[in-house]
Design an enzyme around this catalytic site. Structure first.
Site, PDB file in Angstrom:
ATOM      1  N   GLU A  45      23.865   7.373  11.488  1.00  0.00           N
ATOM      2  CA  GLU A  45      23.634   8.781  11.168  1.00  0.00           C
ATOM      3  C   GLU A  45      22.317   9.269  11.789  1.00  0.00           C
ATOM      4  OE1 GLU A  45      23.487   9.339   6.930  1.00  0.00           O
ATOM      5  OE2 GLU A  45      23.651  11.520   7.083  1.00  0.00           O
ATOM      6  N   LYS A 117      28.944  16.810   8.928  1.00  0.00           N
ATOM      7  CA  LYS A 117      29.038  16.063   7.658  1.00  0.00           C
ATOM      8  C   LYS A 117      29.620  16.979   6.579  1.00  0.00           C
ATOM      9  CE  LYS A 117      26.127  12.923   4.879  1.00  0.00           C
ATOM     10  NZ  LYS A 117      24.846  12.229   4.808  1.00  0.00           N
ATOM     11  N   CYS A 179      28.224   8.798   6.049  1.00  0.00           N
ATOM     12  CA  CYS A 179      27.511   8.176   4.925  1.00  0.00           C
ATOM     13  C   CYS A 179      27.950   8.620   3.527  1.00  0.00           C
ATOM     14  CB  CYS A 179      26.008   8.369   5.114  1.00  0.00           C
ATOM     15  SG  CYS A 179      25.063   7.176   4.148  1.00  0.00           S
ATOM     16  N   PRO A 360      -7.928  -6.756  -0.447  1.00  0.00           N
ATOM     17  CA  PRO A 360      -8.774  -7.294  -1.521  1.00  0.00           C
ATOM     18  C   PRO A 360      -7.931  -8.277  -2.327  1.00  0.00           C
ATOM     19  CG  PRO A 360      -8.793  -4.882  -1.486  1.00  0.00           C
ATOM     20  CD  PRO A 360      -7.653  -5.320  -0.622  1.00  0.00           C
ATOM     21  N   SER A 362      -7.556 -10.926  -5.274  1.00  0.00           N
ATOM     22  CA  SER A 362      -8.252 -11.216  -6.534  1.00  0.00           C
ATOM     23  C   SER A 362      -7.967 -12.593  -7.113  1.00  0.00           C
ATOM     24  CB  SER A 362      -7.829 -10.180  -7.568  1.00  0.00           C
ATOM     25  OG  SER A 362      -6.456 -10.368  -7.852  1.00  0.00           O
ATOM     26  N   GLY A 363      -6.930 -13.269  -6.592  1.00  0.00           N
ATOM     27  CA  GLY A 363      -6.515 -14.517  -7.248  1.00  0.00           C
ATOM     28  C   GLY A 363      -5.496 -14.246  -8.340  1.00  0.00           C
ATOM     29  N   ASP A 366      -0.637  -9.877  -8.355  1.00  0.00           N
ATOM     30  CA  ASP A 366      -0.262  -8.709  -7.545  1.00  0.00           C
ATOM     31  C   ASP A 366      -0.755  -8.834  -6.109  1.00  0.00           C
ATOM     32  OD1 ASP A 366       0.974  -7.577  -9.730  1.00  0.00           O
ATOM     33  OD2 ASP A 366      -0.889  -6.719 -10.457  1.00  0.00           O
TER      34      ASP A 366
HETATM   35  N1  LIG Z   1     -12.260 -10.047  -7.624  1.00  0.00           N
HETATM   36  C1  LIG Z   1     -11.501  -9.309  -6.811  1.00  0.00           C
HETATM   37  N2  LIG Z   1     -11.581  -9.490  -5.482  1.00  0.00           N
HETATM   38  C2  LIG Z   1     -10.850  -8.795  -4.628  1.00  0.00           C
HETATM   39  N3  LIG Z   1      -9.989  -7.849  -5.022  1.00  0.00           N
HETATM   40  C3  LIG Z   1      -9.871  -7.623  -6.343  1.00  0.00           C
HETATM   41  C4  LIG Z   1     -10.604  -8.331  -7.304  1.00  0.00           C
HETATM   42  N4  LIG Z   1     -10.227  -7.878  -8.518  1.00  0.00           N
HETATM   43  C5  LIG Z   1      -9.314  -6.926  -8.328  1.00  0.00           C
HETATM   44  N5  LIG Z   1      -9.088  -6.764  -7.021  1.00  0.00           N
HETATM   45  C6  LIG Z   1      -8.142  -5.824  -6.384  1.00  0.00           C
HETATM   46  O1  LIG Z   1      -7.722  -4.865  -7.343  1.00  0.00           O
HETATM   47  C7  LIG Z   1      -6.303  -4.973  -7.523  1.00  0.00           C
HETATM   48  C8  LIG Z   1      -5.914  -4.644  -8.949  1.00  0.00           C
HETATM   49  O2  LIG Z   1      -6.281  -5.656  -9.824  1.00  0.00           O
HETATM   50  P1  LIG Z   1      -5.223  -6.260 -10.848  1.00  0.00           P
HETATM   51  O3  LIG Z   1      -5.975  -7.101 -11.805  1.00  0.00           O
HETATM   52  O4  LIG Z   1      -4.375  -5.174 -11.370  1.00  0.00           O
HETATM   53  O5  LIG Z   1      -4.257  -7.134  -9.916  1.00  0.00           O
HETATM   54  P2  LIG Z   1      -4.252  -8.683  -9.555  1.00  0.00           P
HETATM   55  O6  LIG Z   1      -5.549  -9.297  -9.982  1.00  0.00           O
HETATM   56  O7  LIG Z   1      -3.877  -8.877  -8.132  1.00  0.00           O
HETATM   57  O8  LIG Z   1      -3.052  -9.239 -10.353  1.00  0.00           O
HETATM   58  P3  LIG Z   1      -2.892  -9.457 -11.919  1.00  0.00           P
HETATM   59  O9  LIG Z   1      -2.751  -8.089 -12.520  1.00  0.00           O
HETATM   60  O10 LIG Z   1      -1.626 -10.225 -11.973  1.00  0.00           O
HETATM   61  O11 LIG Z   1      -4.065 -10.208 -12.381  1.00  0.00           O
HETATM   62  C9  LIG Z   1      -5.959  -6.374  -7.081  1.00  0.00           C
HETATM   63  O12 LIG Z   1      -4.603  -6.485  -6.718  1.00  0.00           O
HETATM   64  C10 LIG Z   1      -6.901  -6.585  -5.922  1.00  0.00           C
HETATM   65  O13 LIG Z   1      -6.403  -6.010  -4.736  1.00  0.00           O
HETATM   66  N1  LIG Z   2      22.516   9.314   4.142  1.00  0.00           N
HETATM   67  C1  LIG Z   2      23.347   9.332   3.106  1.00  0.00           C
HETATM   68  O1  LIG Z   2      24.329  10.086   3.088  1.00  0.00           O
HETATM   69  C2  LIG Z   2      23.019   8.408   1.955  1.00  0.00           C
HETATM   70  C3  LIG Z   2      24.184   8.109   1.096  1.00  0.00           C
HETATM   71  C4  LIG Z   2      24.083   7.138  -0.053  1.00  0.00           C
HETATM   72  N2  LIG Z   2      23.880   7.810  -1.304  1.00  0.00           N
HETATM   73  C5  LIG Z   2      23.156   5.962   0.128  1.00  0.00           C
HETATM   74  O2  LIG Z   2      22.202   5.813  -0.588  1.00  0.00           O
HETATM   75  O3  LIG Z   2      23.397   5.137   0.966  1.00  0.00           O
END
Ligand SMILES: Nc1ncnc2c1ncn2[C@@H]1O[C@H](COP(=O)(O)OP(=O)(O)OP(=O)(O)O)[C@@H](O)[C@H]1O
Ligand SMILES: NC(=O)CC[C@H](N)C(=O)O
Ligand SMILES: Nc1ncnc2c1ncn2[C@@H]1O[C@H](COP(=O)(O)OP(=O)(O)OC[C@H]2O[C@@H]([n+]3cccc(C(=O)O)c3)[C@H](O)[C@@H]2O)[C@@H](O)[C@H]1O
Length: 700
Positions: A45, A117, A179, A360, A362-363, A366
């Site tokens: 499309e 269409k 589609c 960034p 964080s350990g 996410d």
């Molecule tokens: N100490 C850190 N160093 C680097 N980035 C950080 C740090 N703390 C937070 N961040 C950034 O901020 C974001 C949001 O923090 P958040 O605590 O929601 O997520 P997370 O630490 O990755 O995961 P979770 O929520 O599972 O602990 C992180 O994903 C990261 O990108």
């Molecule tokens: N481009 C479209 O017509 C999308 C149609 C359909 N609802 C889809 O999500 O695939």
């Protein structure tokens, strides 16, 4: 046996990249003829301008350049060796001042039919009627005056425009739908097949969303499993400039069975799928089906006009064998979570002109998920470099040379060039998260830095204490109020984003590279919905690969990715308790956890979010529905959770206005900008709604 060869193309086109889109379309026709010896080539499309042009569909330029590209298709197919193939191309067309989304049939340098269409896509991510009008002329066909760039070529001044079918020299009937017409309760293909079509094409622009492919496969199979016939489904692939990923999966289906399918996720710019199909199998499938025959004879009253394609024979008598049915394509949730963002990120990176990413890290789960997605992307790019051939290999090589100046020797080697991460610690950070962050980065190959941001935070606080004449905000744990506590949390988080932009800008310079790195954010879907993130921290990165993904699924993905990427730290992170680490540690231990602060678990938030967006329920009806679904909780507990969710959602909706753009993944996505169109702020007391929940939950 009445064999023929058909091809369905899946192109990774890009909005308004007319030159690139033209190259890919032309190349796909050449491959269809040269490699597959096909008699039919169908494209997706709006493949000429790109599906996601949006308001660019209102510009005359878009129509003008689309015709120019079509002119090149006509030139290619006019003479040997690329003539004698029926092509269906997708483009936008202005007819008498009305804009239509069309399929254009081309044969031997002639425009045979323009089919608008009939049913536009207008739900969820789609807004087609903002630009286009659905054809309401029934089975009418009109003359269409071709623009000069077409008529000047070979003197064709007029073509047919409307809802018709085509007939080959042997009498085979060909129809097409676009589609959304397949998604309607009565698809156009049903009446086309009932009226005798042997083959029906579908040109699609269908985006990826978790678990959606199953539904698409059901629809595609159902197009022919009652009426019989051959169904060719061509979808777009890739990120064409927006938040959606088009997930290919083009298919060829014969009498309700899939005989060929292209991948859902890959990095091919051009993917040509072919099958040798037996047209005589349609009659043998149809003739015993009396019910079909009764409806078929009834439907002749609709009577589509038929346009003959002079000189076109569909049969290829020398085809050696017919393509057999295959197993239905389908990937696990983890594979889908890895596949779509990895492909989307690669398209975004190579098309944005950036030289890499900065994250960034964080350990926590996410940002580790974001890192893992980059790891999956690097693996996909490296594997594609090794496995692709021809045009697709050349494109990947050229993109890599532009990006890193050479070809990588492994996925980790690629990551070490394009991926950069930093642990941005404060006094509130723990040794555990710092170590997990470092190990995860090493395992993926990211260039990792450890930076302490206390001085930046301190100088912001100093700025305020100078103004407040030494009145100093304190954490709640140290005797402060919530207001002070939140302000101290937020300044740490927001300083991180400022530091990230500084590093994203200056690291390439430090590494003697031109350009900049894109800043990756890592807020998951539930955090976005409940506002559990800091405005202008995680809300303000350049892009967020996980913004459309539930934390529940991210955990599963991390465990899967740990194995696939040989990165044990990822699974360790998946099992760690999520924490923001923005408040003081108690005896070196974390005392702030997400789920405790939110008063809701991630699975609970996911369920509430689904009821809000997918089931379209407000607070009171959500509560009522959960009374039967959450039987393990009391009325009062359910009421408390529903009210908590809606308070957080209502209070923080404004954060969606500045949310980092993210890939659309989950059906309950909260992306205000395109998908979840709702007010920016609410009266989050929800007075009448909560009052009724209270009355019910406190009664016996
Ligand atoms: N100490 C850190 N160093 C680097 N980035 C950080 C740090 N703390 C937070 N961040 C950034 O901020 C974001 C949001 O923090 P958040 O605590 O929601 O997520 P997370 O630490 O990755 O995961 P979770 O929520 O599972 O602990 C992180 O994903 C990261 O990108
Ligand atoms: N481009 C479209 O017509 C999308 C149609 C359909 N609802 C889809 O999500 O695939
Ligand atoms: N209606 C409205 N329209 C437009 N803007 C509005 C607004 N209401 C408030 N605002 C603005 O929004 C601000 C409040 O939002 P914000 O600054 O985000 O601050 P806020 O939402 O108060 O705090 C952030 C929350 O996220 C949590 N969190 C959890 C996990 C990780 C992280 C992290 O950052 O790493 C954070 C943190 O613990 C805290 O509870 C107000 O100060 C005001 O400027």
């Amino acid at each position: 046996m009445e064999p023929t060869i058909v091809t369905v193309t899946t192109l990774n086109n890009w909005v308004l990249d007319f030159a690139g889109n033209q190259r890919r379309i032309i190349e796909s026709i050449k491959i269809s003829k040269d490699v597959h010896k096909a008699k039919v080539r169908i494209g997706s499309e709006l493949e000429i301008p790109g599906y996601s042009c949006e308001d660019h569909f209102l510009e005359p330029d878009t129509f003008f350049h689309s015709w120019e590209v079509l002119a090149e298709v006509l030139k290619l197919t006019k003479t040997e060796p690329y003539n004698d193939i029926l092509c269906l191309v997708g483009m936008c067309i202005n007819h008498h001042g009305v804009l239509y989304n069309c399929g254009v049939f081309v044969y031997n340098g002639t425009v045979i039919l323009i089919k608008p269409k009939l049913i536009l896509a207008d739900d969820g991510n789609y807004r087609e009627s903002r630009w286009f009008t659905p054809w309401s002329g029934g089975t009418m066909v009109m003359d269409f005056t071709l623009p000069r760039c077409i008529s000047e070529l070979y003197g064709q001044r007029k073509s047919k425009f409307g809802n018709a079918m085509l007939r080959t020299e042997e009498g085979y009937i060909i129809g097409t739908e676009c589609c959304e017409e397949l998604w309607a309760p009565i698809p156009s293909s049903t009446s086309l097949f009932l009226q005798g079509a042997h083959v029906v094409f579908n040109q699609s622009g269908s985006h990826f969303s978790l678990r959606k492919l199953e539904k698409r496969i059901d629809l595609i199979k159902s197009a022919t499993n009652k009426t019989g016939g051959i169904y060719l489904y061509a979808n777009n692939r890739g990120c064409d400039g927006n938040r959606m990923y088009f997930d290919g999966s083009s298919m060829i289906c014969v009498n309700g069975r899939i005989v060929a399918s292209s991948n859902q996720f890959n990095l091919k710019d051009i993917d040509v799928l072919s099958a040798a199909v037996d047209l005589s199998s349609i009659e043998t499938f149809r003739s015993p089906a009396n019910a079909r025959a009764m409806q078929a004879t009834e439907s002749v009253k609709l009577s589509y006009p038929i346009i003959d394609i002079t000189g076109f024979y569909l049969l290829c008598p020398s085809v050696p064998c017919i393509t057999q049915p295959i197993n239905e394509p389908g990937l696990s949730i983890e594979e889908q979570i890895a596949g779509a963002p990895a492909c989307w990120l690669w398209d975004y990176l190579r098309r944005s002109g950036a030289k890499g990413f900065f994250l960034p890290l964080s350990g926590g789960a996410d940002s580790a998920s974001t890192l893992a997605l980059i790891g999956c992307m690097c693996k996909l790019v490296y594997d594609s470099l090794k496995s692709e051939t021809g045009y697709n290999k050349e494109v990947i090589e050229s993109d890599l040379r532009k990006l890193i100046g050479r070809l990588p020797e492994s996925p980790r080697d690629l990551a070490s060039e394009i991926m950069h991460s930093a642990y941005l610690g404060t006094v509130n950070s723990s040794e555990e998260t710092k170590s997990r962050s470092r190990r995860a980065a090493e395992e993926i190959g990211s260039r990792h830095y450890e930076v302490v941001i206390d001085k930046i935070v301190e100088s912001f606080i100093g700025l305020f204490t100078r103004l407040s004449k030494s009145k100093r905000p304190e954490f709640k744990a140290n005797g402060g109020t919530w207001i002070e506590d939140l302000a101290l949390q937020n300044i740490q988080a927001r300083s991180r984003m400022i530091a990230a932009y500084l590093m994203g800008q200056l690291l390439p310079w430090h590494q003697n590279k031109p350009g900049y790195y894109l800043i990756l954010g890592s807020g998951n879907l539930e955090e976005g919905l409940t506002g559990y993130m800091t405005k202008y921290d995680n809300s303000s990165a350049d892009l967020n690969p996980i913004g459309g993904i539930s934390k529940v699924d991210l955990k599963r993905f991390l465990i899967w990715a740990s194995d696939k990427l040989n990165a044990p730290a990822l699974s360790e992170i998946a099992f760690a308790v999520p924490t923001a680490e923005l408040t003081p540690l108690k005896e070196g231990q974390i005392c702030q956890t997400d789920e405790a602060e939110l008063g809701l678990t991630y699975p609970e938030m996911s369920a509430l979010a689904r009821l809000r967006k997918v089931d379209h329920l407000g607070p009171l009806y959500t509560y009522k529905k959960l009374l039967s679904e959450w039987r393990h909780l009391s009325k009062l507990e359910i009421a408390t959770k529903v009210k908590r969710f809606y308070t957080l959602y209502g209070k923080n909706r404004h954060k969606m206005a500045t949310i980092t753009p993210s890939l659309h993944v989950e059906s309950y996505s909260a992306d205000d900008n395109r998908y979840d169109i709702r007010p920016l702020f609410y009266n989050f007391q929800w007075e009448m709604q909560f009052q009724q929940i209270d009355e019910d939950s406190q009664s016996n």
